[in-house]
Enzyme design. Sequence first.
Site, PDB file in Angstrom:
ATOM      1  N   SER A   1     -28.692  13.507 -13.220  1.00  0.00           N
ATOM      2  CA  SER A   1     -28.920  13.932 -14.597  1.00  0.00           C
ATOM      3  C   SER A   1     -29.036  15.437 -14.780  1.00  0.00           C
ATOM      4  O   SER A   1     -28.713  15.950 -15.847  1.00  0.00           O
ATOM      5  CB  SER A   1     -30.182  13.255 -15.149  1.00  0.00           C
ATOM      6  OG  SER A   1     -31.315  13.591 -14.370  1.00  0.00           O
TER       7      SER A   1
ATOM      8  N   LYS B   1     -30.541   5.790 -24.223  1.00  0.00           N
ATOM      9  CA  LYS B   1     -29.540   6.868 -24.259  1.00  0.00           C
ATOM     10  C   LYS B   1     -28.334   6.386 -25.068  1.00  0.00           C
ATOM     11  O   LYS B   1     -28.396   6.339 -26.283  1.00  0.00           O
ATOM     12  CB  LYS B   1     -29.192   7.305 -22.836  1.00  0.00           C
ATOM     13  CG  LYS B   1     -30.374   7.967 -22.122  1.00  0.00           C
ATOM     14  CD  LYS B   1     -30.024   8.431 -20.729  1.00  0.00           C
ATOM     15  CE  LYS B   1     -31.131   9.262 -20.109  1.00  0.00           C
ATOM     16  NZ  LYS B   1     -32.419   8.559 -19.947  1.00  0.00           N
TER      17      LYS B   1
ATOM     18  N   HIS C   1     -27.334   7.461 -17.139  1.00  0.00           N
ATOM     19  CA  HIS C   1     -26.469   8.478 -17.759  1.00  0.00           C
ATOM     20  C   HIS C   1     -24.993   8.110 -17.651  1.00  0.00           C
ATOM     21  O   HIS C   1     -24.131   8.973 -17.833  1.00  0.00           O
ATOM     22  CB  HIS C   1     -26.717   9.833 -17.111  1.00  0.00           C
ATOM     23  CG  HIS C   1     -28.025  10.448 -17.512  1.00  0.00           C
ATOM     24  ND1 HIS C   1     -28.190  11.173 -18.673  1.00  0.00           N
ATOM     25  CD2 HIS C   1     -29.243  10.438 -16.904  1.00  0.00           C
ATOM     26  CE1 HIS C   1     -29.437  11.593 -18.762  1.00  0.00           C
ATOM     27  NE2 HIS C   1     -30.102  11.146 -17.707  1.00  0.00           N
TER      28      HIS C   1
END
Length: 399
Positions: A188, A245, A216
């Site tokens: 990340s 996310k 991610h």
Amino acid sequence: MSDSTYKRLRAELRSIEAEGLYKRERLITSPQSGEIRVAHADGEATITNLCANNYLGLADHPEIIAAAKAALDDYGYGMASVRFICGTLDLHRQLERAIAEFLDMDDAILYAAAFDANGGVFEPLLTAEDAIISDSLNHASIIDGIRLCKARRFRFQNNDMDDLAAKLRQAAAGAPRSIIIATDGVFSMDGTLANLPELRRLADEFDALLLVDDCHATGILGPGGKGTAAHFGLRADIITGTLGKSLGGAAGGFTAAAQPAIDMLRQRSRPYLFSNALPPMLVGGALKALELCRAGDDRRATLRSHARHFRQGLSAAGFRLMAGEHPIIPVMLGEARSAQDLAARLFQLGVYVTGFSYPVVPRGQARIRVQMSAAHTTEQLDHAIAAFAQAGCELGIIS
């Protein structure tokens, strides 16, 4: 009452402040999007937002909001219980099955946070008779989850397959019952991808399970946004991920795996057993977010285009970027004070970014981590590139 502890904490906080490492929070007064309103001393400012994990731009999507409202009306505000007592809705199982189907896994299990998914995955599956081998740049939640487990622990240097092979040989010499290799799919702070083809090969060679934290990558990489393993055309054995996310940006996490692993997590994963069930409105919103993600090739194309455009613009301006293809774009600055000063000046110029420094990243590798979103417009990105160039020249970061 002794004040010695508070005196020590105040002194440590002053030291953190002096080193430029103190983290401050800004008050956002609008929905999360490519442009947001932020409160400041003189009122509010509308600024371009380059530091959210809102990759697909779904955090303020009207269909997700409507789905969350419908679940709120149908199921109430919260469950007031853990899952195995009286906290499991049909809606929870619907989302778990949808996640498992999306990731081509047998089943999935929901957690109140993605941190809990990683924190609760190792201890139920492994004992002192087993081994874990973890990448050195893995997320803090993996590190903490491993600390809670009694398995033998090994750490290999980031994406160094020779070092991983050496650690696997060392672990195998102890004749463990099981070995798990744990890695982030996307690291990340760097935006770099794990070398999953080699990780998979070595896992198979040593009869190990491969666990990938895809927080991610879910929604971004691979066909249909299925993640890092799908991006490379292979399978992971265990995938942990987040609903916070790409999948709507709210809260909650999950682990997806083969049925025996998920069944064991339901029996013994402490964050699952001792935390309230995920609120119904978050589950309803996540189901709609997953649906939009699966049909989101246009959003992924926009995201890739934005990342290329922004990388080209900042490179042309003279900034040093960490190479990559992910919408995480680290602007490398070195010292914490430079990162903090640049972030502060950019805020004045209408661009919201965050400076990252030790202990989030190694000392001397402070940076601003820019994150693209499908919600951005090209005009917003061009404004941000110009602001970076202006602030960088003013602060002597670029010439």
